[in-house]
Design a protein around this motif. Structure first.
Motif, short mmCIF file in Angstrom:
data_model
loop_
_atom_site.label_atom_id
_atom_site.label_comp_id
_atom_site.label_asym_id
_atom_site.label_seq_id
_atom_site.Cartn_x
_atom_site.Cartn_y
_atom_site.Cartn_z
N ASN A 149 0.85 -1.18 0.00
CA ASN A 149 0.00 0.00 0.00
C ASN A 149 0.90 1.25 0.00
N PRO A 150 0.36 2.45 0.01
CA PRO A 150 1.22 3.64 -0.12
C PRO A 150 2.22 3.83 1.00
N ASN A 151 2.02 3.12 2.11
CA ASN A 151 2.93 3.24 3.24
C ASN A 151 4.01 2.16 3.25
N ALA A 152 4.16 1.49 2.10
CA ALA A 152 5.14 0.41 1.94
C ALA A 152 4.86 -0.74 2.90
N ILE A 153 3.59 -0.99 3.13
CA ILE A 153 3.14 -2.10 3.98
C ILE A 153 2.47 -3.15 3.08
N ASP A 154 2.81 -4.39 3.29
CA ASP A 154 2.21 -5.49 2.55
C ASP A 154 0.91 -5.89 3.24
N PRO A 155 -0.26 -5.63 2.62
CA PRO A 155 -1.51 -6.02 3.26
C PRO A 155 -1.56 -7.51 3.59
N ASN A 156 -0.92 -8.33 2.76
CA ASN A 156 -0.99 -9.77 2.98
C ASN A 156 0.01 -10.29 4.00
N ARG A 157 0.58 -9.41 4.76
CA ARG A 157 1.32 -9.80 5.97
C ARG A 157 0.78 -9.02 7.16
N SER A 158 -0.46 -8.54 7.03
CA SER A 158 -1.00 -7.58 8.01
C SER A 158 -2.37 -7.96 8.54
N PHE A 216 0.36 -22.88 -12.19
CA PHE A 216 -0.55 -22.65 -11.07
C PHE A 216 -0.17 -23.54 -9.88
N TYR A 217 -0.32 -22.99 -8.67
CA TYR A 217 -0.18 -23.80 -7.46
C TYR A 217 -1.05 -23.20 -6.37
N THR A 218 -1.23 -23.95 -5.29
CA THR A 218 -2.00 -23.44 -4.17
C THR A 218 -1.16 -23.49 -2.89
N VAL A 219 -1.57 -22.66 -1.95
CA VAL A 219 -0.96 -22.64 -0.62
C VAL A 219 -2.04 -23.03 0.39
N GLY A 220 -1.82 -24.14 1.06
CA GLY A 220 -2.73 -24.58 2.10
C GLY A 220 -2.25 -24.11 3.47
N ASN A 221 -3.01 -24.48 4.48
CA ASN A 221 -2.73 -24.07 5.85
C ASN A 221 -1.97 -25.19 6.57
N THR A 222 -0.78 -24.90 7.03
CA THR A 222 0.02 -25.89 7.74
C THR A 222 -0.76 -26.54 8.88
N GLU A 223 -1.57 -25.74 9.58
CA GLU A 223 -2.30 -26.25 10.73
C GLU A 223 -3.55 -27.04 10.34
N TYR A 268 1.66 -23.11 4.17
CA TYR A 268 2.23 -22.04 4.98
C TYR A 268 1.50 -22.00 6.33
N PRO A 269 2.18 -21.54 7.39
CA PRO A 269 1.48 -21.25 8.66
C PRO A 269 0.75 -19.91 8.53
N LEU A 270 -0.48 -19.97 8.11
CA LEU A 270 -1.20 -18.76 7.68
C LEU A 270 -1.32 -17.71 8.76
N LYS A 271 -1.69 -18.12 9.97
CA LYS A 271 -1.87 -17.14 11.04
C LYS A 271 -0.53 -16.56 11.50
N LYS A 272 0.48 -17.40 11.59
CA LYS A 272 1.79 -16.93 12.01
C LYS A 272 2.32 -15.87 11.06
N LEU A 273 2.04 -16.04 9.76
CA LEU A 273 2.51 -15.08 8.77
C LEU A 273 1.52 -13.94 8.53
N SER A 274 0.40 -13.96 9.23
CA SER A 274 -0.63 -12.91 9.14
C SER A 274 -1.16 -12.74 7.71
N LEU A 275 -1.41 -13.88 7.07
CA LEU A 275 -1.89 -13.89 5.69
C LEU A 275 -3.41 -13.78 5.65
N CYS A 276 -3.90 -13.28 4.53
CA CYS A 276 -5.34 -13.08 4.38
C CYS A 276 -6.11 -14.37 4.59
#
Length: 307
Positions: free
Chosen positions: A133-142, A204-211, A253-261
Motif C-alpha cells: 500500500n502507499p505506506n510500503a506495507i504489505d496487506p498480505n502480511r498484516s 498454477f499452485y495453491t498454498v494450504g494451511n500448515t495447521e 504455509y502457517p497462515l496465522k503466524k505469517l498474518s496472511l489473508c
C-alpha cells in the motif's frame, strides 16, 4: 542464491525510514483506474448480489470505496464461504477472476452456501500495479489485530461483523516475474536485509494451511484448475518458492503466524491460489478462468462433503 542487484532506494543494510518510504511512494505511478476497470463491474452485479460498501481507503475515500458482493438469499443455516481477490492489487486475475466467478458461476452455488466476495481489497495497489500500500506495507502480511494496513483492517472488520462462522476461504493471488525483479528486492531493501534470488514457478499452485492442510480439498482445486491451465512443477529440491511440495501443485504455509489473508478466520477449509500470468503458455483470459476454476473446484468439493 545471493543477488548483486541493489535496489535504487535506501542504503544497503539499513531499514527504511519515513524518508525512504516517501521516496518509494513518489516513484509509483497510476497505470490503470479502479473506477474504470473494477467499480463498474461490481455495480453490474447488483442484480445477482447485495453490493455492500464496507469502507474506503483514507488515501482518497471517494476514489477508493471498498465493496463486497453478498448473497441475496442469505441464510445463517448455510455454510458461509469467503472469496477474496486483490489483496495484492497488482495481481490482476485475482480481481477479475473473482468478478468473473461472481458473474458466471456463483449462481450454481448460492443455494448451498452464503457467498461473500471481496474482489479488490487493495485498489491503490491495483491502480499502481503494486504489492504494497502507499505506506510500503504489505496487506498480505498484516491480517492481525490493530493492523497497520487499512486494506486488511477494513475487510477483517466487515467479516467479523457478519457474526457467522466462515466455513471456507478462497484467496485469489498470482506469482509474477516482478516478484523477483521488483517486489522481493524492495522488501529486502525496506527491511535492511540482503536479497537472495529465488525462482518463479511456471504454472498454477495453491498454498494450504500448515495447521489445517486439508489435502483432499487442495487436490480438488488442482484437478479443477488443470482443466484450464498448467500446474507448476516442483524445482530440483522438490520446492515451490522455497517451500516443500506436499502434493502436486500444493505447498503449505502457517497462515496465522505469517498474518496472511487466508488465515484471518478460523475456517476449516482455506486455500490461496497462485496463477502465473507471465508464462508464455497463458493469456489474461486463461488466468481469469483459472481463478474461476479454483473457486468452483473448491465449492464443488465442499458441496459434496456437505451432502
Amino acid at each position: 542464491m545471493k543477488n548483486n542487484h541493489q535496489y535504487p532506494i535506501g542504503t544497503p543494510g539499513q531499514k527504511w525510514t519515513d524518508v525512504e518510504v516517501a521516496e518509494w511512494r513518489a516513484s509509483t505511478q497510476v497505470k490503470r483506474l479502479y473506477g474504470e476497470e473494477v467499480l463498474p463491474k461490481i455495480s453490474e452485479l447488483s442484480d445477482k448480489f447485495d453490493v455492500v460498501q464496507y469502507g474506503a481507503l483514507s488515501y482518497d475515500a471517494a476514489r477508493f470505496p471498498l465493496y463486497v458482493l453478498k448473497s441475496k438469499n442469505w441464510n445463517e443455516q448455510k455454510p458461509t464461504v469467503l472469496v477474496t481477490g486483490g489483496v495484492h492489487g497488482y495481481e490482476t486475475s485475482g480481481v477479475h477472476g473473482a468478478l468473473k466467478f461472481a458473474d458466471t458461476q456463483a449462481s450454481h452455488y448460492q443455494n448451498d452456501f452464503n457467498l461473500v466476495i471481496a474482489p479488490c481489497i487493495s485498489p491503490w495497489g491495483y491502480e499502481t500495479i503494486n504489492r504494497w500500500n502507499p505506506n510500503a506495507i504489505d496487506p498480505n502480511r498484516s491480517f492481525y489485530a490493530d493492523s497497520p494496513s487499512e486494506e486488511a483492517a477494513n475487510i477483517m472488520k466487515f467479516v467479523a461483523a457478519l457474526n457467522v462462522e466462515i466455513y471456507a476461504h478462497i484467496d485469489l493471488h498470482e506469482t509474477t516475474d516482478t516478484d523477483e525483479s521488483e517486489f522481493r528486492p524492495a522488501l529486502a531493501a525496506r527491511d535492511g536485509l540482503e536479497y537472495f534470488e529465488d525462482s518463479v514457478p511456471d504454472g498454477f499452485y495453491t498454498v494450504g494451511n500448515t495447521e489445517k492442510p486439508q489435502p483432499d480439498f487442495q487436490a480438488a482445486v488442482i484437478r479443477s484448475v488443470e482443466k484450464v491451465t498448467h500446474i507448476a512443477p516442483a524445482d530440483e529440491n522438490n520446492n515451490i518458492i522455497g517451500s516443500p511440495v506436499v502434493q502436486r501443485g500444493v505447498i503449505n504455509y502457517p497462515l496465522k503466524k505469517l498474518s496472511l489473508c487466508a488465515g484471518m478466520t478460523d475456517c476449516l477449509y482455506s486455500t490461496t491460489t497462485e496463477v502465473y500470468p507471465d508464462s508464455p503458455k497463458v493469456d489474461a483470459q486463461e488466468c481469469n478462468d483459472a481463478q474461476v476454476a479454483a473457486v468452483t473446484g473448491a465449492l464443488a468439493f465442499l458441496k459434496a462433503v456437505n451432502r
